[in-house]
Design a protein around this motif. Sequence first.
Motif, short mmCIF file in Angstrom:
data_model
loop_
_atom_site.label_atom_id
_atom_site.label_comp_id
_atom_site.label_asym_id
_atom_site.label_seq_id
_atom_site.Cartn_x
_atom_site.Cartn_y
_atom_site.Cartn_z
N TRP A 85 0.74 -1.15 -0.06
CA TRP A 85 -0.15 0.21 0.07
C TRP A 85 1.06 1.32 -0.03
O TRP A 85 2.09 1.14 0.32
N ILE A 86 0.04 2.39 -0.23
CA ILE A 86 0.96 3.54 -0.36
C ILE A 86 0.22 4.67 0.20
O ILE A 86 -0.86 4.93 0.52
N TRP A 87 1.26 5.54 1.27
CA TRP A 87 0.56 6.65 2.10
C TRP A 87 0.86 7.97 1.16
O TRP A 87 1.81 8.09 0.55
N ILE A 88 -0.29 8.89 1.28
CA ILE A 88 -0.09 10.25 0.56
C ILE A 88 -0.46 11.16 1.68
O ILE A 88 -1.65 10.94 1.78
N ILE A 89 0.26 11.94 2.25
CA ILE A 89 0.16 12.97 3.60
C ILE A 89 0.53 14.33 3.11
O ILE A 89 1.70 14.65 3.19
N PRO A 90 -0.45 15.10 2.58
CA PRO A 90 -0.18 16.51 2.24
C PRO A 90 0.24 17.32 3.73
O PRO A 90 -0.57 17.28 4.58
N GLY A 146 4.95 7.14 0.49
CA GLY A 146 5.69 6.07 1.08
C GLY A 146 5.07 4.67 0.51
O GLY A 146 3.57 4.73 0.56
N PHE A 147 5.70 4.00 0.11
CA PHE A 147 5.20 2.52 -0.36
C PHE A 147 5.67 1.77 0.78
O PHE A 147 6.66 1.89 1.55
N VAL A 148 4.58 0.59 1.07
CA VAL A 148 4.85 0.06 2.44
C VAL A 148 4.62 -1.40 1.87
O VAL A 148 3.61 -1.52 1.24
#
Length: 412
Positions: A214-219, A228-230
Amino acid sequence: MSSEKVDVLVIGAGPSGAVAASIIHKHGLKVKVVEKLKFPRFVIGESLLPRCMEALEEAELLEAVKAKGFQQKSGAKFVKDGKICDFNFSNQFTQGWTWTWQVPRADFDKTLTDEMERKGIPVLFETGVTDIKFNGSDSITTIEDKDGNKSTIEARFIVDASGYGRVIPKLFNLDQPSNLPARRTLFAHTVDVNRFVDEEPNRITIVSHEPGVWIWIIPFSNGNTSVGFVGDTQFFDRFTGTPEERFRAMIKTQPHTQRRFDGVDFVFEPRTLEGWSVTTNKFYGDGFVLTGNVTEFLDPIFSSGVTLATVSGATAANLVVKKLKGQSVDWEKEFMEPTMQGVNTFRSYVMGWYDGTLQDIFFAPKPDDEIKKQICSVLAGYVWDLNNPFVKKHDRVIKNLSHLIRLEEGAS
Ligand code: FAD
């Protein structure tokens, strides 16, 4: 070697140590914080949960953070194959905070330590703990500054909030392996020129990429966005080249990230971390308590780290005050059990995310509004509200519901 006497020594000036030290100081005890690094320092863990606002408020650190104008966060959005499951914290089961922040942690943690110092709490930066000798609950701790100068601190109690440093578990061999498999991340801060201003930035977006990844997108409010890729290490092994080359190639593997982050500038070269899940068999002992990441860190998928760190810091601080003021403390009941209640609730959701059962619920064709509110409270960090069936029966409810959804889907 010089020596100093305090009531409480706090090891580590991250959010857990800052909350603990501030509450202990508020109650009139002499506290000192020892921090290995110079602040501001980089640490990952940028998306907060509403529940941590209560801990920051109790520690009287909230106003200082408010003044910084960090990006407000009012929900979490999960995306999979074009389907969206959006949780808004104002639509949740538990009464509580409906928003929090997304923060570059270097700035957030520096804000907390500046505020501690403003209150008169001494923080010794660039000074690490190297040894601790207990004599009953009293202790003598050896510390060493960056120039190699050693001194000692005599304390009536120690709060170990040293995060990944794990000072007491390492010194006294308390570490235990986690029951979660080792995962890896590759992440960077990006210059977010293609930000979707209509849908964001007041959200964390989690993109379910491929099974186990999964990928996080934190503005952030400064225009940058953390990405981030996890996932399983095998996913990362498929990419070669420098960290930047690998990260750029990963971005292209997913339509959502490709549209938004292909070709953008990075604020720093992508960084990697691996195998962060660890625990200990004991969160307290004669003269010490462990808080934050030193207790157990699970997985970043639900942004639970800073919330568990600040809540355990606050709980521990209140118990230390109680003990040093002469009252008895049942550490098992008053600290270990509530701490594990929080950790274990999140553990069920983390496992449900990776085995796909939670994703069945998130992306169900006909989501139930009441259930969504109850899950929303867990995602907001209200994992101690036993009136919420999705907290109380966390170990069974996800599996049962996912089973029903699969049966319904099979029947239709
Ligand atoms: P820390 O913030 O790590 O602070 C501990 C401090 O102790 C450090 O400053 C360190 O320098 C100091 N220290 C260490 N050793 C010594 C020593 N010997 N002497 C003195 N000082 C010492 N959490 C979230 O809430 N949201 C997220 O979105 C999120 N994303 C994450 C993504 C990844 C990939 C990972 C791995 C974690 C993520 N986390 C997230 C978790 C988060 O990083 C931690 O849970 C959080 O920082 C814990 O706070 P803490 O105060 O316990 O420890």
